[in-house]
Structures are given as structure tokens and as C-alpha cells.
Design an enzyme around this catalytic site. Structure first.
Site, PDB file in Angstrom:
ATOM      1  N   CYS A 205      53.944  54.168   4.706  1.00  0.00           N
ATOM      2  CA  CYS A 205      53.031  52.899   5.195  1.00  0.00           C
ATOM      3  C   CYS A 205      52.534  52.259   4.072  1.00  0.00           C
ATOM      4  O   CYS A 205      52.370  50.978   4.324  1.00  0.00           O
ATOM      5  CB  CYS A 205      51.955  53.543   5.963  1.00  0.00           C
ATOM      6  SG  CYS A 205      52.206  54.595   7.276  1.00  0.00           S
TER       7      CYS A 205
ATOM      8  N   HIS B 121      46.895  47.910   6.422  1.00  0.00           N
ATOM      9  CA  HIS B 121      47.817  48.633   7.208  1.00  0.00           C
ATOM     10  C   HIS B 121      47.204  49.310   8.462  1.00  0.00           C
ATOM     11  O   HIS B 121      46.130  49.416   8.774  1.00  0.00           O
ATOM     12  CB  HIS B 121      47.961  50.037   6.422  1.00  0.00           C
ATOM     13  CG  HIS B 121      48.921  51.074   7.299  1.00  0.00           C
ATOM     14  ND1 HIS B 121      49.990  50.391   8.206  1.00  0.00           N
ATOM     15  CD2 HIS B 121      48.894  52.215   7.563  1.00  0.00           C
ATOM     16  CE1 HIS B 121      50.657  51.590   8.507  1.00  0.00           C
ATOM     17  NE2 HIS B 121      49.908  52.624   8.162  1.00  0.00           N
TER      18      HIS B 121
ATOM     19  N   ASN C  98      50.945  51.462  15.160  1.00  0.00           N
ATOM     20  CA  ASN C  98      51.186  51.692  13.507  1.00  0.00           C
ATOM     21  C   ASN C  98      53.114  51.505  13.364  1.00  0.00           C
ATOM     22  O   ASN C  98      53.802  52.421  13.823  1.00  0.00           O
ATOM     23  CB  ASN C  98      50.859  52.983  13.123  1.00  0.00           C
ATOM     24  CG  ASN C  98      51.065  53.468  11.718  1.00  0.00           C
ATOM     25  OD1 ASN C  98      51.824  52.905  10.944  1.00  0.00           O
ATOM     26  ND2 ASN C  98      50.554  54.632  11.307  1.00  0.00           N
TER      27      ASN C  98
HETATM   28  N1  ACO Z   1      45.621  61.861  24.161  1.00  0.00           N
HETATM   29  C1  ACO Z   1      44.758  62.687  24.517  1.00  0.00           C
HETATM   30  N2  ACO Z   1      44.156  63.439  23.865  1.00  0.00           N
HETATM   31  C2  ACO Z   1      44.582  63.638  22.871  1.00  0.00           C
HETATM   32  C3  ACO Z   1      45.633  63.117  22.356  1.00  0.00           C
HETATM   33  C4  ACO Z   1      46.297  62.039  23.113  1.00  0.00           C
HETATM   34  N3  ACO Z   1      47.217  61.454  22.844  1.00  0.00           N
HETATM   35  N4  ACO Z   1      45.968  63.188  20.874  1.00  0.00           N
HETATM   36  C5  ACO Z   1      45.043  64.385  20.454  1.00  0.00           C
HETATM   37  N5  ACO Z   1      44.547  64.494  21.674  1.00  0.00           N
HETATM   38  C6  ACO Z   1      43.318  65.570  21.847  1.00  0.00           C
HETATM   39  C7  ACO Z   1      43.484  66.709  20.729  1.00  0.00           C
HETATM   40  O1  ACO Z   1      44.117  67.859  21.495  1.00  0.00           O
HETATM   41  C8  ACO Z   1      42.120  67.086  20.796  1.00  0.00           C
HETATM   42  O2  ACO Z   1      41.793  67.872  21.889  1.00  0.00           O
HETATM   43  P1  ACO Z   1      40.884  69.024  21.767  1.00  0.00           P
HETATM   44  O3  ACO Z   1      39.552  68.702  21.355  1.00  0.00           O
HETATM   45  O4  ACO Z   1      40.814  69.848  22.980  1.00  0.00           O
HETATM   46  O5  ACO Z   1      41.489  70.152  20.951  1.00  0.00           O
HETATM   47  C9  ACO Z   1      41.302  65.979  20.766  1.00  0.00           C
HETATM   48  O6  ACO Z   1      42.066  64.996  21.519  1.00  0.00           O
HETATM   49  C10 ACO Z   1      40.729  65.548  19.449  1.00  0.00           C
HETATM   50  O7  ACO Z   1      41.799  65.433  18.730  1.00  0.00           O
HETATM   51  P2  ACO Z   1      41.577  64.771  17.153  1.00  0.00           P
HETATM   52  O8  ACO Z   1      43.024  65.086  16.514  1.00  0.00           O
HETATM   53  O9  ACO Z   1      40.470  65.745  16.478  1.00  0.00           O
HETATM   54  O10 ACO Z   1      41.476  63.499  17.199  1.00  0.00           O
HETATM   55  P3  ACO Z   1      40.862  62.376  16.336  1.00  0.00           P
HETATM   56  O11 ACO Z   1      39.598  61.746  16.704  1.00  0.00           O
HETATM   57  O12 ACO Z   1      41.010  62.893  14.923  1.00  0.00           O
HETATM   58  O13 ACO Z   1      41.863  61.341  16.393  1.00  0.00           O
HETATM   59  C11 ACO Z   1      43.960  60.360  15.307  1.00  0.00           C
HETATM   60  C12 ACO Z   1      43.455  61.465  16.171  1.00  0.00           C
HETATM   61  C13 ACO Z   1      43.927  58.991  16.203  1.00  0.00           C
HETATM   62  C14 ACO Z   1      45.369  60.830  15.195  1.00  0.00           C
HETATM   63  C15 ACO Z   1      43.135  60.035  14.086  1.00  0.00           C
HETATM   64  O14 ACO Z   1      42.743  61.370  13.161  1.00  0.00           O
HETATM   65  C16 ACO Z   1      43.743  59.098  13.058  1.00  0.00           C
HETATM   66  O15 ACO Z   1      43.847  57.984  13.423  1.00  0.00           O
HETATM   67  N6  ACO Z   1      44.111  59.625  11.984  1.00  0.00           N
HETATM   68  C17 ACO Z   1      44.693  58.817  11.007  1.00  0.00           C
HETATM   69  C18 ACO Z   1      46.284  58.627  11.247  1.00  0.00           C
HETATM   70  C19 ACO Z   1      46.748  57.563  10.164  1.00  0.00           C
HETATM   71  O16 ACO Z   1      46.060  56.653   9.563  1.00  0.00           O
HETATM   72  N7  ACO Z   1      48.090  57.791  10.034  1.00  0.00           N
HETATM   73  C20 ACO Z   1      48.520  56.635   9.048  1.00  0.00           C
HETATM   74  C21 ACO Z   1      49.631  57.145   8.166  1.00  0.00           C
HETATM   75  S1  ACO Z   1      51.264  57.162   9.113  1.00  0.00           S
HETATM   76  C22 ACO Z   1      52.466  57.136   7.927  1.00  0.00           C
HETATM   77  O17 ACO Z   1      52.541  57.199   6.689  1.00  0.00           O
HETATM   78  C23 ACO Z   1      54.050  57.099   8.564  1.00  0.00           C
END
Ligand code: ACO
Length: 321
Positions: free
Chosen positions: A111, A248, A278
Site C-alpha cells: 500500500c 492511503h 482498499n
Molecule cells: N463481517 C462481520 N464480522 C466480521 C467480519 C466481517 N466482514 N470480519 C471480522 N468479523 C468479526 C470477527 O470474527 C470478530 O468476531 P468475534 O468477536 O466473534 O471473534 C469481530 O468481527 C471483531 O473482529 P476484529 O478483527 O477484532 O475487528 P476490528 O474492529 O479489528 O476490525 C479490521 C477489523 C477492519 C480489519 C481492522 O482491524 C482494520 O481495519 N485493520 C487495518 C487493516 C489495514 O489497514 N490494512 C491496510 C494494509 S493492506 C495492505 O498493505 C495490502
């Protein structure tokens, strides 16, 4: 001498998949995706490829810059989703454009890829080795994600953005701050295809994008403000003097957190994550090109571009439009 952006272009696949469509594929909902990320839909390729999207964005950037493809001396594509292991996407784009006099190659910084390309191009142009560069961020991440993993497949989209850079006596890039931390590479990765030579007898299939979302989140909200502040310090500017911060487009909450840490209003952090999700290396050049097309950028505007991603990698660039 400075290096400035003289033209931009963007290209997205025709097909749009909204969150409700994804909820028919994995157990998720529009509410969860929108609340946690700000994403409402993403564009996914059907017939398009990384190369075709890259060439489409590049043609528009050349038109916007008023340049012919034959004039381009350096052509860099930032991508982690090339259509072929070899040759590079850049060489295939070179052929499609007819950029016969360019040195063409790809770089892989996920990214942060577009900012790494800017870093390289600025150095080449300032050294006098090349007069101009065509930089493209292009991705078809939909082929790298595991479509059974709701934790990742809802986050990404396909697309390409491009920018033409040339030497300039007046406005242009004021400073850059860039970095990598390879010790954290496992936080976000995608395995290549297994080696099946007679000694390895590799098994399995090519890997999918795997991410520890919370680790990436923590890394981004901590590193991006530091990196932006460092770049601004080098440029002799304060955050208050910046017209727009283009970050980004990974997660709306990350962008909001960075805005808060820099004590800047969210309105100065334009977003298209709701429309594009993204798109990794394509995200910054798409946003920049869309803003340019909408007439939102004016001479003298001060922009900060900042990206972060797999590697881990990060970067920020301060420029005067
Ligand atoms: N729909 C519904 N529920 C979901 C989903 C979904 N799509 N995905 C995960 N969940 C659930 C999980 O299973 C978990 O359930 P549980 O509590 O029963 O175990 C719950 O939601 C919470 O999951 P978390 O992973 O803790 O959710 P979080 O609030 O951290 O959000 C996210 C996840 C959106 C991925 C966040 O962590 C994030 O944005 N991280 C940064 C990602 C990023 O910036 N990537 C950029 C780089 S990409 C690159 O370089 C190619």
C-alpha cells in the site's frame, strides 16, 4: 530544482460490488463493514486486468499532462498483483502505451508502493538521469484475497491510478519521509506459489492475503502521524498549513485517528474508501486523480500524501500543487 506532478489519471473496473452483495458470499453485513471500515462498495474486475487498468489510468494521466507516451523516460508500476510473474506489469504497460523510450520496471511495497515510486522518481529526476516519469499504482487484489475469509475479503478492491512527474523550477515535492520494518513482515503477507522442484516437492496452492488486522491498525495509527510530522518538519511546515492530507484508503477509522492526532479537521482528509475500498498501491493515485479531475486542487495548495502497508512499509510526501 523540484519535481512536480503535471498530470493524473484513474481507472476502475466497471463492475461494482456493494456490501450487500458480499453478504451473499460470506457471513457479514453492510452495517458491520460500514461501521468498522467506512467501505460501502468496491470495484472488482471481470474482464479487466492489472495491466489493462494500469494502462487506462496512464493514458488519462498522459492526456492530463499534455504528454505523448514516447516522451516518457521512466515508467514505474507499483503493484503486488501483477498479471504475470515475469515480465513486469510496467513492460506490458509500456507496450500498450507505446512508451518506447522509457525504462520500465515494477516495485513491490504494497500500500506504500505509490509513495516508494515517488521517492525513486524524485531521486532519478533530481540527479538529472531522467527528465520525467510516469508512475502507476495498479492492483487486482480480488485475485489475492481468500473469498471465504470475511476478515479480509470485504476490505479490498481493484483499480489503478497514475501520475506524470517532471522537473520544475517552482512548485513540486518539498520533502519526503519513508521507512520499512521487515521484522514485522508476517503481520500482513501473501505467500507465492509453492516450489515444486524435485527436491522441494512443494505441496498446496498459491497463498492468499493474510492479515492481523488489529496489528496493522495499531501500526498505522502510531506510525502515520509520526511520518507525516517528520515530512512536514523537513518542509518547514506545520499541519495547519496543509490544504489536504491524502491518506492511503484502508480504513476510515485509521484516517479519523490520524486527523485527531494531528489536531486537524476531518474535512481536510478527503476519502473515497466508501466507493473504492482498499486498492493498495492504487489508492493514493486514484484519490489524487479524482480530486484533480473534480477541480479541487489549485496552484499553491499544499498536499500531504501518506501511505502504509505490508512490509511493513510507510511513507509521506509533502508537495506544493
Ligand atoms: N463481517 C462481520 N464480522 C466480521 C467480519 C466481517 N466482514 N470480519 C471480522 N468479523 C468479526 C470477527 O470474527 C470478530 O468476531 P468475534 O468477536 O466473534 O471473534 C469481530 O468481527 C471483531 O473482529 P476484529 O478483527 O477484532 O475487528 P476490528 O474492529 O479489528 O476490525 C479490521 C477489523 C477492519 C480489519 C481492522 O482491524 C482494520 O481495519 N485493520 C487495518 C487493516 C489495514 O489497514 N490494512 C491496510 C494494509 S493492506 C495492505 O498493505 C495490502
Amino acid at each position: 530544482m523540484k519535481v512536480r506532478i503535471t498530470g493524473t489519471g484513474w481507472e476502475l473496473p466497471e463492475y461494482e460490488a456493494d456490501n450487500n452483495y458480499l453478504s451473499t458470499i460470506v457471513e457479514t453485513s453492510d452495517e458491520w463493514i460500514t461501521e468498522r471500515t467506512g467501505i460501502r462498495k468496491r470495484h472488482l474486475v471481470k474482464d479487466e486486468t492489472t495491466t489493462s487498468l494500469a494502462a487506462g489510468a496512464a493514458k488519462k494521466a498522459l492526456l492530463n499532462a499534455g504528454m505523448k507516451a514516447e516522451e516518457i523516460q521512466l515508467l514505474i508500476v507499483a503493484t503486488i498483483s501483477s498479471d504475470t510473474e515475469t515480465p513486469s506489469t510496467a513492460c506490458q504497460v509500456q507496450a500498450l502505451l507505446g512508451a518506447a523510450h522509457a525504462v520500465a520496471f515494477d516495485i513491490n511495497a504494497a500500500c506504500s508502493g505509490f509513495l516508494y515510486a515517488v521517492h525513486i522518481a524524485e531521486a532519478f529526476i533530481k540527479s538529472g538521469m531522467y527528465e520525467n516519469a510516469l508512475l502507476i499504482g495498479a492492483e487486482t487484489l480480488s485475485k489475492l484475497v481468500d473469498w471465504t475469509d470475511r476478515g479480509t475479503c470485504v476490505l479490498f478492491g481493484d483499480g489503478a491510478g497514475a501520475a506524470v512527474l517532471t522537473a520544475s523550477e517552482s512548485q513540486g515535492i518539498l520533502s519526503q519521509s519513508i521507512g520499512s520494518n521487515g521484522s514485522k513482515w508476517e503481520v500482513l503477507s501473501c505467500a507465492g506459489r509453492p516450489n515444486q522442484n524435485p527436491l522441494c516437492q512443494g505441496e498446496g496452492t498459491p497463498g492468499y492475503l493474510r492479515m492481523d488486522g488489529q496489528e496493522v491498525f495499531k501500526f498505522a495509527v502510531k506510525t502515520v502521524p509520526i511520518c507525516i510530522e517528520d515530512a512536514l518538519k523537513k518542509a518547514g511546515l506545520s499541519p495547519d498549513e496543509v490544504t489536504y492530507f491524502l491518506l492511503h484508503q484502508a480504513n476510515r477509522r485509521i484516517i479519523q485517528s490520524v486527523a485527531k492526532r494531528l489536531k486537524q479537521p476531518e474535512e481536510r482528509f478527503p476519502m473515497n474508501i466508501d466507493q473504492c475500498a482498499n486498492t493498495s498501491a492504487a489508492s493514493l493515485p486514484i484519490l489524487l486523480a479524482q480530486m484533480n479531475e473534480q477541480g479541487r486542487l489549485h496552484p499553491g495548495d499544499r498536499l500531504v500524501l501518506s501511505g502504509f502497508g505490508a512490509g511493513l512499509t510507510w511513507g509521506a510526501c509533502v508537495l506544493e500543487w
